[in-house]
Design an enzyme around this catalytic site. Structure first.
Site, PDB file in Angstrom:
ATOM      1  N   ASP A  86      37.118 163.912  82.024  1.00 52.63           N
ATOM      2  CA  ASP A  86      36.571 163.930  80.666  1.00 52.63           C
ATOM      3  C   ASP A  86      35.129 164.420  80.728  1.00 52.63           C
ATOM      4  O   ASP A  86      34.663 164.841  81.798  1.00 52.63           O
ATOM      5  CB  ASP A  86      36.676 162.533  80.038  1.00 52.63           C
ATOM      6  CG  ASP A  86      36.064 161.435  80.899  1.00 52.63           C
ATOM      7  OD1 ASP A  86      34.988 161.669  81.483  1.00 52.63           O
ATOM      8  OD2 ASP A  86      36.643 160.342  80.991  1.00 52.63           O
ATOM      9  N   PRO A  87      34.374 164.396  79.620  1.00 49.11           N
ATOM     10  CA  PRO A  87      33.007 164.929  79.663  1.00 49.11           C
ATOM     11  C   PRO A  87      32.102 164.251  80.687  1.00 49.11           C
ATOM     12  O   PRO A  87      31.119 164.845  81.127  1.00 49.11           O
ATOM     13  CB  PRO A  87      32.497 164.695  78.241  1.00 49.11           C
ATOM     14  CG  PRO A  87      33.725 164.714  77.399  1.00 49.11           C
ATOM     15  CD  PRO A  87      34.778 164.057  78.236  1.00 49.11           C
ATOM     16  N   GLU A 146      39.243 168.156  78.431  1.00 47.39           N
ATOM     17  CA  GLU A 146      37.868 167.934  77.967  1.00 47.39           C
ATOM     18  C   GLU A 146      36.846 168.517  78.949  1.00 47.39           C
ATOM     19  O   GLU A 146      35.931 167.851  79.424  1.00 47.39           O
ATOM     20  CB  GLU A 146      37.605 166.445  77.720  1.00 47.39           C
ATOM     21  CG  GLU A 146      38.431 165.892  76.564  1.00 47.39           C
ATOM     22  CD  GLU A 146      38.069 164.470  76.179  1.00 47.39           C
ATOM     23  OE1 GLU A 146      38.263 164.114  74.999  1.00 47.39           O
ATOM     24  OE2 GLU A 146      37.607 163.704  77.052  1.00 47.39           O
ATOM     25  N   HIS A 173      32.767 161.513  66.909  1.00 43.65           N
ATOM     26  CA  HIS A 173      32.696 162.973  66.862  1.00 43.65           C
ATOM     27  C   HIS A 173      32.333 163.560  65.507  1.00 43.65           C
ATOM     28  O   HIS A 173      32.767 164.653  65.167  1.00 43.65           O
ATOM     29  CB  HIS A 173      34.022 163.560  67.362  1.00 43.65           C
ATOM     30  CG  HIS A 173      34.262 163.301  68.816  1.00 43.65           C
ATOM     31  ND1 HIS A 173      35.526 163.306  69.389  1.00 43.65           N
ATOM     32  CD2 HIS A 173      33.394 163.024  69.824  1.00 43.65           C
ATOM     33  CE1 HIS A 173      35.409 163.034  70.676  1.00 43.65           C
ATOM     34  NE2 HIS A 173      34.131 162.864  70.964  1.00 43.65           N
ATOM     35  N   GLU A 203      43.398 165.371  70.623  1.00 39.51           N
ATOM     36  CA  GLU A 203      43.300 163.914  70.697  1.00 39.51           C
ATOM     37  C   GLU A 203      42.590 163.384  69.456  1.00 39.51           C
ATOM     38  O   GLU A 203      41.524 163.890  69.086  1.00 39.51           O
ATOM     39  CB  GLU A 203      42.495 163.464  71.929  1.00 39.51           C
ATOM     40  CG  GLU A 203      43.111 163.820  73.256  1.00 39.51           C
ATOM     41  CD  GLU A 203      42.260 163.332  74.429  1.00 39.51           C
ATOM     42  OE1 GLU A 203      41.389 162.450  74.206  1.00 39.51           O
ATOM     43  OE2 GLU A 203      42.448 163.838  75.545  1.00 39.51           O
ATOM     44  N   ASN A 255      37.957 145.987  73.970  1.00 40.23           N
ATOM     45  CA  ASN A 255      38.332 147.289  73.430  1.00 40.23           C
ATOM     46  C   ASN A 255      37.104 148.167  73.226  1.00 40.23           C
ATOM     47  O   ASN A 255      35.991 147.690  73.060  1.00 40.23           O
ATOM     48  CB  ASN A 255      39.076 147.128  72.103  1.00 40.23           C
ATOM     49  CG  ASN A 255      40.463 146.579  72.296  1.00 40.23           C
ATOM     50  OD1 ASN A 255      41.092 146.795  73.329  1.00 40.23           O
ATOM     51  ND2 ASN A 255      40.959 145.849  71.307  1.00 40.23           N
TER      52      ASN A 255
END
Length: 735
Positions: free
Chosen positions: A145-146, A193, A266, A291, A306
């Site tokens: 991922d990033p 990503e 985002h 996603e 979470n």
């Protein structure tokens, strides 16, 4: 004797109230999910074609099933989860592939232990239910991922040229295995990503290009009909466009540009559509969202914290089944209708089947063995020896490994029952329980700067003006640029009623984020009471600062934009909006308060008959309940006043005959029931009004009907015993 009966009656009423509360108490460990019954409303998405991709990532489903997880359809019947999803309208499945997600002892890293064998099995089940497959090669042994793009263990130390060979061979051989298994592969991702940390451990552009070339060529060599996908993230920062341009300019062969879009992190849908349109326009590529996800509850199902757990993290939607469905519908609508020339081809929901182990009932100690054995949590202890990133953040450590951190974002409840939000896949075509569209009234004049008359705005500097440079919509925006240091304010004054209001504007441009001071604001009585900071980070990277504020009384406010920045900073602002979300409803409780203050003291109970006194006390308690209820309406307040006034007027002094007493006792029973119903109605209305997370929490449940019946039987038995005792004492005195 009247005093005995009266005190006994009051005591029993107190017992009854307590037991009624207990019978309706919701205990967090009693698992009877309520979210599966929550109603949803879905607005139809116009112009949606039958071949639009409505997908779901199901990469972790096998590890969940191996851990004992089961899935149930909308009738509560256990069923294959891929069949449930297909029936709900899912037409595409996405699955990630990790090269070797195991340590030297064969211990899985978790996150589904998503190796090639599991991916093929998922592909077979998807194909059997009429769904196509998107294969997502991470080119890593764990999450890519990033924050990190670690090369597989077997490729560590290889040069970029050597990795390119490995990527070609691995991609080709894997796709041939899918082909041999009869899986209907429609698209393949070259990396996941792949932004700041590159791909497969390579961050230099020339090295990245080699790896993308290799992956793309392998896909073409296996089946030229399979679409090649590149995948980026952070559309709010302009990343998808920038990284697409790098690959496009380098001659990499690809068909589709995908981005992740999670509303919590985002930005806005407007920022998403801006990025997708620029990519489609400048590079003639198809675009999609690979996603997206949103919580249906803020509860946790497995004692692993979470990612989204607080209301202040939510963006634009409630943490509810309806909010989850609305979010997915809106993303579909954006990709389908806001991207020009039909270049928007689809949306995938991420891990909508990733539910907790033990039906959400277990604590960490209960769940750990399942996570470690089957990889059904986000990371195992074994992963901590492999997972790393340049910043050291976001990786698996000995203090944070464990269960799924997104169980509250699935489209199945903690016990595996399909949530109504899953049906959004088919409701986007037809609409369901649609709410009538409400006209939003923008209280600002000339909010899009399309009219030449700008006198309604107070603009402090001449280098800020209405121009045709880079509007978000329409032909005009307000533009600023200066070769000297910049400091200006633009605002509009508006009179607003008491209530809740929201101010939004759009802005893009370039300014040094370390030295600039840019914000939207609300000014009341000469003070900027509310500010929303803005960072300008590039051309067409539109920001959408939003301020929601409350007014206790009618007021004149200024809404506006303040910019202080270095010389040569620039930007445009467009599409301002000020709306009243909710007018404040003033509930006057003064008369109710006065009536309660003048209530007859309880010490005077002996002066009145037990039946009328009980009625009065019950009405008084009801009045106090309404007085203290912040959600009570004016109608409920007025009813409480009328009721208490009536019961006070009905009070009877003692020295009435026994036959009248019995009649009044019988009437008392009916009136007490009526009062109990009134209190229950107010509770029900408040439950519908308040955003009560407990009632939407799948780990919170009510006592079932048998338990309620048991409590009621206990109350009846108590009443019978007291009645018999009182009767015996009366008979004894008559002897």
């Amino acid at each position: 004797m009247n005093k005995i009966i009266k005190n006994g009656t009051i005591f029993l009423m107190g017992v009854f109230i307590v037991l009624t509360c207990l019978a309706n108490y919701k205990h967090p460990t009693m698992m009877k999910d309520e979210d599966a019954n929550e109603e949803i409303s879905v607005q139809k998405v116009d112009n949606l074609s039958s071949d639009f991709i409505l997908g779901a990532d199901a990469s972790s489903v096998i590890s969940v099933e191996d851990s004992g997880g089961k899935y149930y359809n909308f009738d509560g019947v256990e069923q294959d989860v891929f069949e449930i999803m297909a029936d709900a309208g899912v037409n595409y499945i996405r699955v990630k592939v990790w090269n070797d997600p195991y340590d030297e002892n064969g211990n899985g890293y978790g996150g589904g232990n998503s190796d090639l064998a599991k991916a093929i099995e998922i592909g077979e089940r998807a194909t059997a239910n009429g769904m196509k497959l998107l294969v997502d090669f991470h080119y890593s042994d764990f999450w890519a991922d990033p924050g990190r793009q670690n090369a597989p263990k077997a490729w560590e130390g290889l040069s970029a040229d050597q990795k390119a060979v490995e990527i070609y061979n691995y991609t080709k051989e894997s796709l041939e295995a899918f082909q041999t298994a009869g899986v209907d592969v429609g698209m393949v991702q070259v990396g996941n990503e792949t932004t700041g940390q590159g791909i497969c451990g390579e961050t230099k552009l020339e090295n990245k290009v080699k790896l993308f070339h290799a992956g793309s060529k392998a896909i073409r060599d296996v089946n030229s009909d399979i679409k090649v996908v590149v995948h980026f993230t952070n559309p709010e920062k302009g990343n998808p466009y920038n990284y697409t341009k790098e690959l496009y300019d380098a001659g990499v062969d690809f068909d589709v540009v995908a981005t992740s879009y999670y509303p919590v992190w985002h930005g806005t849908l407007g920022q998403l559509s801006t990025q997708l349109n620029r990519i489609a326009d400048d590079f003639d590529k198809e675009v999609m969202v690979a996603e997206t996800a949103y919580p249906y509850t803020l509860a946790d199902g497995d004692d692993q914290a979470n990612l989204i757990k607080n209301t202040n993290q939510l963006k634009g939607y409630e943490a509810s089944v309806d909010g989850q469905a609305d979010m997915f519908r809106d993303v579909v609508n954006t990709v389908n209708n806001d991207v020009k020339n039909n270049k928007g081809i689809g949306v995938f929901y991420w891990e909508n089947t990733w539910i907790p182990v033990n039906e959400g009932k277990g604590k960490r100690a209960d769940n750990l063995a399942l996570w470690e054995t089957y990889g059904s949590g986000w990371a195992t202890k074994a992963a901590t020896s492999y997972d790393k990133s340049p910043t050291g953040s976001g990786i698996a450590t000995t203090s944070n490994y464990g269960g799924t951190e997104v169980d509250n974002q699935a489209m199945f409840d903690f016990a595996g029952h399909a949530l109504p939000s899953l049906n959004v896949y088919k409701y986007v075509f037809t609409g369901y329980n649609e709410e009538p569209e409400v006209d939003v009234i923008n209280l600002l004049q000339n909010p899009g700067f399309e009219d030449e008359d700008m006198t309604m705005y107070d603009i402090s500097q001449s280098y800020v003006s209405r121009k045709t440079d880079d509007p978000l919509t329409g032909d005009y925006s307000v533009h600023f640029y200066n070769e000297e240091p910049i400091e200006f304010e633009i605002s509009q004054e508006v009179s607003l009623p008491a209530g809740k209001h929201k101010f939004t504007l759009h802005i893009q441009g370039g300014a040094n984020t370390d030295t600039s001071d840019i914000y939207s604001f609300i000014e009341i009585d000469g003070e900027k009471n509310h500010k929303q900071r803005i960072e300008l980070d590039g051309w067409c990277n539109w920001q959408e600062p939003t301020i929601t504020f409350d007014l206790e009384s009618e007021a004149t406010v200024k809404v506006g934009l303040y910019v202080k920045a270095e010389a040569f900073s620039w930007g445009t602002s467009d599409d301002w909006q000020l709306v009243t979300k909710e007018k404040l409803s003033i509930v006057n409780k003064d008369n109710l308060q006065e009536l309660i203050d003048k209530a007859i003291p309880l010490e005077q109970a002996d002066l009145y008959t037990s039946s009328t006194w009980v009625n009065y006390v019950t009405a008084l308690d009801h009045a106090k309940f309404v007085l203290n209820d912040v959600q009570a309406t004016q109608e409920q307040v007025d009813e409480a006043i009328q009721l208490l006034t009536q019961k006070q007027a009905d009070l009877k002094k003692l020295q009435i005959d026994s036959s009248d007493e019995n009649k009044q006792n019988n009437q008392s029973d009916k009136e007490n029931n009526d009062l109990s119903n009134k209190n229950q109605n107010i509770n029900n209305q408040n439950d519908n009004t308040k955003n009560n997370e407990a009632s939407k929490n799948p780990s919170i449940a009510t006592f079932d009907a048998s338990n309620k019946a048991a409590w009621l039987l206990l109350v009846l038995a108590s009443l019978s015993i007291v009645g018999i005792t009182v009767r015996k004492r009366l008979n004894y005195r008559n002897i």
